[in-house]
Design a protein around this motif. Sequence first.
Motif, mmCIF file in Angstrom:
data_model
loop_
_atom_site.group_PDB
_atom_site.id
_atom_site.type_symbol
_atom_site.label_atom_id
_atom_site.label_comp_id
_atom_site.label_asym_id
_atom_site.label_seq_id
_atom_site.Cartn_x
_atom_site.Cartn_y
_atom_site.Cartn_z
ATOM 1 N N TRP A 9 -42.765 -35.051 23.602
ATOM 2 C CA TRP A 9 -41.779 -33.990 23.405
ATOM 3 C C TRP A 9 -42.500 -32.653 23.244
ATOM 4 C CZ3 TRP A 9 -41.133 -38.971 21.968
ATOM 5 C CH2 TRP A 9 -39.888 -39.573 22.182
ATOM 6 N N HIS A 10 -41.873 -31.575 23.688
ATOM 7 C CA HIS A 10 -42.463 -30.238 23.551
ATOM 8 C C HIS A 10 -42.136 -29.709 22.155
ATOM 9 C CE1 HIS A 10 -43.343 -26.115 25.616
ATOM 10 N NE2 HIS A 10 -43.743 -26.139 24.367
ATOM 11 N N ARG A 30 -36.109 -32.906 28.876
ATOM 12 C CA ARG A 30 -35.403 -31.621 28.836
ATOM 13 C C ARG A 30 -33.910 -31.874 28.706
ATOM 14 N NH1 ARG A 30 -33.134 -29.517 33.075
ATOM 15 N NH2 ARG A 30 -34.523 -30.613 34.521
ATOM 16 N N LYS A 31 -33.252 -31.036 27.883
ATOM 17 C CA LYS A 31 -31.801 -31.045 27.757
ATOM 18 C C LYS A 31 -31.279 -29.631 27.979
ATOM 19 C CE LYS A 31 -31.194 -34.862 24.432
ATOM 20 N NZ LYS A 31 -30.680 -35.219 23.084
ATOM 21 N N GLN A 34 -31.456 -27.338 25.070
ATOM 22 C CA GLN A 34 -32.817 -27.010 24.628
ATOM 23 C C GLN A 34 -32.988 -27.229 23.122
ATOM 24 O OE1 GLN A 34 -34.134 -23.162 26.125
ATOM 25 N NE2 GLN A 34 -34.472 -24.066 28.128
ATOM 26 N N TYR A 38 -36.764 -30.515 23.401
ATOM 27 C CA TYR A 38 -36.162 -30.730 24.713
ATOM 28 C C TYR A 38 -36.117 -29.459 25.566
ATOM 29 C CZ TYR A 38 -34.759 -35.356 23.108
ATOM 30 O OH TYR A 38 -34.769 -36.643 22.654
ATOM 31 N N ILE A 39 -37.181 -28.641 25.489
ATOM 32 C CA ILE A 39 -37.225 -27.427 26.306
ATOM 33 C C ILE A 39 -38.031 -27.622 27.587
ATOM 34 C CG2 ILE A 39 -36.954 -25.962 24.284
ATOM 35 C CD1 ILE A 39 -39.935 -25.266 24.521
ATOM 36 N N GLY A 40 -38.485 -28.845 27.843
ATOM 37 C CA GLY A 40 -39.295 -29.075 29.040
ATOM 38 C C GLY A 40 -40.612 -28.330 28.937
ATOM 39 N N ARG A 41 -41.017 -27.670 30.028
ATOM 40 C CA ARG A 41 -42.275 -26.922 30.029
ATOM 41 C C ARG A 41 -42.174 -25.632 29.220
ATOM 42 N NH1 ARG A 41 -46.204 -27.676 34.052
ATOM 43 N NH2 ARG A 41 -46.477 -25.409 34.133
ATOM 44 N N GLU A 53 -41.335 -31.694 33.702
ATOM 45 C CA GLU A 53 -40.168 -31.877 32.861
ATOM 46 C C GLU A 53 -39.165 -32.778 33.567
ATOM 47 O OE1 GLU A 53 -37.582 -27.894 33.671
ATOM 48 O OE2 GLU A 53 -39.191 -27.713 32.192
#
Length: 320
Positions: A9-10, A30-31, A34, A38-41, A53
């Motif tokens: 996880w980020h 990622r969602k 966010q 869950y913010i991805g990159r 992501e």
Amino acid sequence: MRKLNILIWHIHGAYLTALAQAEHNWYLPRKADQSEGYIGRGVGSSMPDYVREVPADQIKNLDLDLIIFQTPRNYQEDQYEILSAEQRQLPRIYLQHNSPEPHPTDSRHWAADDPNTLLVHVTHYNRLMWDNGTTPTAVIEHSVAIDPSLRYNGSRPEGIFVVNEMKRRGRMAGYDLYESLRQDLPLTTVGMGSAEIGGIGEIHYTLLHRRVAEYRFLYSLMRYSSLPLAIIEALTIGMPVVALATTELPTVIENGVHGFISCNPDELREHMQFLLDNPVEARRMGNNARKLAQERFSIERFVQDWNRVFAEVVGRPVPA
């Protein structure tokens, strides 16, 4: 070693950027909302292209080798929400960034007594102080992934503190000390929430260190924390550090060599004034700081340590 497929996880962007220098296939959920982790990159990421992501609802379809948790929510909730039953049986690591809370010696870790998880701490102090139960543990000290060409300049006769939300975090982050010391000394701060207390404001990570390098010294007023990445970043660019002599820092900074540490705010004030008055000495200590970073906190050592742990956890031959 063979590239692994790793879910993480980020949570801590600067740490994740350094960790991603280990060349594996990294997957970040990622969602759209966010929410935490869950913010991805993330926006403006400098992470390598092999860090990908993936929509959280598609994580179950990935062929993963390893899961890395970093927060109680990851461990207690997220894994049951986004992982399949089979994925929850995979090798797993809990990466613990922070010193124990709420109590420095009696805080029991969320992953305590989990024999199927390796609990990785970022300092020896943290491993010593957390109640880890019977969970196996390891320590991998910090490193940072910043522009290797950056060098300390020190031309601005001011001190700078890199910290997010210092006022909200209060005494733990040393807000009271900041308010006192800046009455006598030219001190500023940078990070989220810093503008409202007279600081610079937030600067994107990819631009931050070029700005920080202009200041005479980096200071840290954290009473209780893990070894701050801002200190490792300062050492890496060759910048002297003035900080409270708490948690892991007494094993890192040597007085008059890499900067100064003390638990006495009056001594810190004197040390800061010394560096403001003596730019040549500040540069000498900065050169020593850079040498220390190269020897103890290099990205090469960091990646090697993590690859060794990965190999052990997934049951593969340990790389030399």
